[in-house]
Design a protein around this motif. Structure first.
Motif, PDB file in Angstrom:
ATOM      1  N   UNK A  84     -71.313 -45.777 -36.183  1.00 19.80           N
ATOM      2  CA  UNK A  84     -71.967 -44.809 -35.313  1.00 19.80           C
ATOM      3  C   UNK A  84     -70.988 -44.022 -34.459  1.00 19.80           C
ATOM      4  N   UNK A  85     -71.338 -42.775 -34.226  1.00 22.94           N
ATOM      5  CA  UNK A  85     -70.717 -41.947 -33.206  1.00 22.94           C
ATOM      6  C   UNK A  85     -71.799 -41.709 -32.159  1.00 22.94           C
ATOM      7  N   UNK A  86     -71.420 -41.119 -31.021  1.00 20.18           N
ATOM      8  CA  UNK A  86     -72.372 -40.952 -29.927  1.00 20.18           C
ATOM      9  C   UNK A  86     -72.322 -39.543 -29.360  1.00 20.18           C
ATOM     10  N   UNK A  87     -73.491 -39.014 -29.063  1.00 25.72           N
ATOM     11  CA  UNK A  87     -73.552 -37.717 -28.402  1.00 25.72           C
ATOM     12  C   UNK A  87     -73.186 -37.909 -26.930  1.00 25.72           C
ATOM     13  N   UNK A  88     -73.096 -36.807 -26.219  1.00 24.02           N
ATOM     14  CA  UNK A  88     -72.767 -36.884 -24.793  1.00 24.02           C
ATOM     15  C   UNK A  88     -73.811 -37.673 -24.010  1.00 24.02           C
ATOM     16  N   UNK A  89     -75.035 -37.722 -24.526  1.00 21.62           N
ATOM     17  CA  UNK A  89     -76.108 -38.478 -23.878  1.00 21.62           C
ATOM     18  C   UNK A  89     -76.170 -39.927 -24.350  1.00 21.62           C
ATOM     19  N   UNK A  90     -75.310 -40.285 -25.312  1.00 19.88           N
ATOM     20  CA  UNK A  90     -75.309 -41.652 -25.813  1.00 19.88           C
ATOM     21  C   UNK A  90     -76.208 -41.876 -27.012  1.00 19.88           C
ATOM     22  N   UNK A  91     -76.747 -40.805 -27.593  1.00 21.35           N
ATOM     23  CA  UNK A  91     -77.564 -40.939 -28.801  1.00 21.35           C
ATOM     24  C   UNK A  91     -76.654 -41.238 -29.988  1.00 21.35           C
ATOM     25  N   UNK A  92     -77.050 -42.216 -30.812  1.00 22.88           N
ATOM     26  CA  UNK A  92     -76.230 -42.622 -31.942  1.00 22.88           C
ATOM     27  C   UNK A  92     -76.507 -41.749 -33.167  1.00 22.88           C
ATOM     28  N   UNK A  93     -75.456 -41.540 -33.982  1.00 22.13           N
ATOM     29  CA  UNK A  93     -75.611 -40.869 -35.270  1.00 22.13           C
ATOM     30  C   UNK A  93     -74.467 -41.303 -36.174  1.00 22.13           C
ATOM     31  N   UNK A  94     -74.542 -40.972 -37.446  1.00 24.90           N
ATOM     32  CA  UNK A  94     -73.539 -41.380 -38.425  1.00 24.90           C
ATOM     33  C   UNK A  94     -72.199 -40.737 -38.098  1.00 24.90           C
ATOM     34  N   UNK A  95     -71.190 -41.563 -37.870  1.00 25.67           N
ATOM     35  CA  UNK A  95     -69.873 -41.046 -37.487  1.00 25.67           C
ATOM     36  C   UNK A  95     -69.258 -40.162 -38.566  1.00 25.67           C
ATOM     37  N   UNK A  97     -70.413 -37.662 -39.938  1.00 26.16           N
ATOM     38  CA  UNK A  97     -70.715 -36.237 -39.770  1.00 26.16           C
ATOM     39  C   UNK A  97     -70.356 -35.736 -38.376  1.00 26.16           C
ATOM     40  N   UNK A  98     -69.629 -36.533 -37.612  1.00 26.48           N
ATOM     41  CA  UNK A  98     -69.337 -36.162 -36.229  1.00 26.48           C
ATOM     42  C   UNK A  98     -68.559 -34.850 -36.138  1.00 26.48           C
ATOM     43  N   UNK A  99     -67.629 -34.625 -37.071  1.00 28.62           N
ATOM     44  CA  UNK A  99     -66.845 -33.400 -37.045  1.00 28.62           C
ATOM     45  C   UNK A  99     -67.711 -32.162 -37.220  1.00 28.62           C
ATOM     46  N   UNK A 100     -68.669 -32.222 -38.142  1.00 29.27           N
ATOM     47  CA  UNK A 100     -69.553 -31.085 -38.408  1.00 29.27           C
ATOM     48  C   UNK A 100     -70.501 -30.852 -37.237  1.00 29.27           C
ATOM     49  N   UNK A 101     -71.023 -31.956 -36.693  1.00 30.97           N
ATOM     50  CA  UNK A 101     -71.936 -31.842 -35.561  1.00 30.97           C
ATOM     51  C   UNK A 101     -71.239 -31.212 -34.351  1.00 30.97           C
ATOM     52  N   UNK A 102     -70.073 -31.740 -33.994  1.00 26.75           N
ATOM     53  CA  UNK A 102     -69.399 -31.231 -32.805  1.00 26.75           C
ATOM     54  C   UNK A 102     -68.875 -29.817 -33.003  1.00 26.75           C
ATOM     55  N   UNK A 103     -68.496 -29.463 -34.220  1.00 25.84           N
ATOM     56  CA  UNK A 103     -68.078 -28.088 -34.472  1.00 25.84           C
ATOM     57  C   UNK A 103     -69.232 -27.126 -34.228  1.00 25.84           C
ATOM     58  N   UNK A 104     -70.421 -27.503 -34.676  1.00 23.16           N
ATOM     59  CA  UNK A 104     -71.599 -26.662 -34.458  1.00 23.16           C
ATOM     60  C   UNK A 104     -71.916 -26.549 -32.972  1.00 23.16           C
ATOM     61  N   UNK A 105     -71.916 -27.677 -32.281  1.00 27.23           N
ATOM     62  CA  UNK A 105     -72.221 -27.681 -30.850  1.00 27.23           C
ATOM     63  C   UNK A 105     -71.183 -26.885 -30.061  1.00 27.23           C
TER      64      UNK A 105
END
Length: 259
Positions: A84-95, A97-105
Motif C-alpha cells: 500500500x501507498x497512502x494519500x495525504x489523508x491516509x487513504x490506502x491504495x496500491x503502491x 500506481x502511486x507514480x501515476x496518481x501523484x503525477x495527476x494530482x
C-alpha cells in the motif's frame, strides 16, 4: 478480419455464457446486465464493431491485472491485498500506481486544482458497513426494506463486489466543490475540477468508471468522482471511443477468441 467477423455473433454468445457464471455467488445489482457485442456503443467515436476490434492496442490482453473486473456479476471471495501507498489523508491504495496518481494530482495542482480523496482502498467489511449505513438511512426516511436496498444498489456495490478492493480506485472531489458544501452528487460533473479529470485522467492511466448512459453495463449510475486506474494504453482507447471497462474487456476477449 472480415472472415473472422462473420463468427462474432456466435463467439459473443459463447463468451457471454462464460462471463456471467460468477453471478450465482452474489445478489446481482438490479441495474446490470451481461455485456454482449450488440450492446457495445462507441459513444465518442461512433466506430463500428469492426473498427473497434481493428483499433485495439496491439499488445493489450484481457488478462492484464490492471483490467481486473469486479462488479455484481464478478465478485471476489476475499479481500485483495497489496503493497500500500497512502494519500495525504491516509487513504490506502496500491503502491504500484502511486507514480501515476501523484503525477495527476500534482499536474492538477499546478493549474490551481486540488482534490479531496473521499475514498480509495476499501475492504469487504468496510463496504458492508457502508451499505448498512446507507440502507438504514433510507429506512429512517420511510422507505421499505426492498426500496432501501434498491436505492442503495444504485451507488453502493455488494460487499464483495466493490472496485475499491482493487486498490486502483479513487473517489475524488475538487475543493472548488467541497468548499461550497458539495458531496458525492452527479451535479459535481459541472465543476471545473470534475471537467479537468474527465478530460485529462486518461493521460495518467485512469478512466471515469461509471459514465452516463452505461448504467445497464456497469450497474451504477453516473459517478463523476469515481476514477479507476487501468494503464495508459487501455485508458486512452476507452476515452477516445467512449467505452467502459466491460465493453473493452469483451472486445479484447473477442479478439483473443478469434486469433
Amino acid at each position: 478480419m472480415t472472415k473472422r467477423l462473420s463468427k462474432l455473433g456466435i463467439l459473443g454468445f459463447l463468451i457471454m455464457l462464460i462471463l456471467p457464471l460468477q453471478s450465482l455467488k452474489v445478489q446481482a445489482n438490479a441495474y446490470i446486465q451481461p455485456t454482449t457485442l450488440d450492446l457495445i456503443v462507441a459513444t465518442k467515436s461512433g466506430a463500428s464493431l469492426q473498427e473497434l476490434l481493428e483499433d485495439l492496442p496491439e499488445n493489450a490482453t484481457s488478462s492484464d491485472p490492471n483490467l481486473m473486473l469486479i462488479n455484481a456479476l464478478h465478485p471476489i471471495e476475499s479481500d485483495l491485498w497489496m503493497d500500500f501507498a497512502y494519500t495525504d489523508k491516509g487513504e490506502m491504495f496500491d503502491s504500484a500506481i502511486s507514480g501515476y496518481y501523484y503525477q495527476m494530482i500534482n499536474d492538477a495542482a499546478a493549474q490551481g486544482i486540488y482534490y479531496d480523496v473521499v475514498s480509495a482502498y476499501r475492504t469487504i467489511e468496510e463496504q458492508t458497513y457502508n451499505r448498512t449505513v446507507r440502507i438504514n438511512a433510507y429506512l429512517a426516511e420511510g422507505y421499505s426494506q426492498a426500496d432501501a436496498i434498491n436505492l442503495t444498489d444504485r451507488y453502493y456495490a455488494p460487499a464483495n463486489a466493490s472496485e475499491h478492493n482493487t486498490g486502483l480506485v479513487f473517489d475524488l472531489l475538487g475543493y472548488d466543490w467541497v468548499n461550497i458544501g458539495g458531496g458525492l452528487s452527479a451535479d459535481y460533473a459541472y465543476q471545473y475540477s470534475a471537467v479537468w479529470l474527465a478530460e485529462n485522467a486518461y493521460q495518467y492511466g485512469f478512466i471515469l468508471r461509471y459514465p452516463e448512459g452505461k448504467t445497464h453495463l456497469t450497474g451504477y449510475y453516473f459517478e463523476p468522482w469515481h476514477y479507476r486506474y487501468v494503464g495508459y494504453e487501455h485508458a486512452e482507447y476507452m476515452f477516445r471511443h467512449g467505452l467502459v471497462l466491460e465493453e473493452y474487456l469483451l472486445l479484447l476477449q473477442t479478439r483473443e477468441a478469434l486469433n
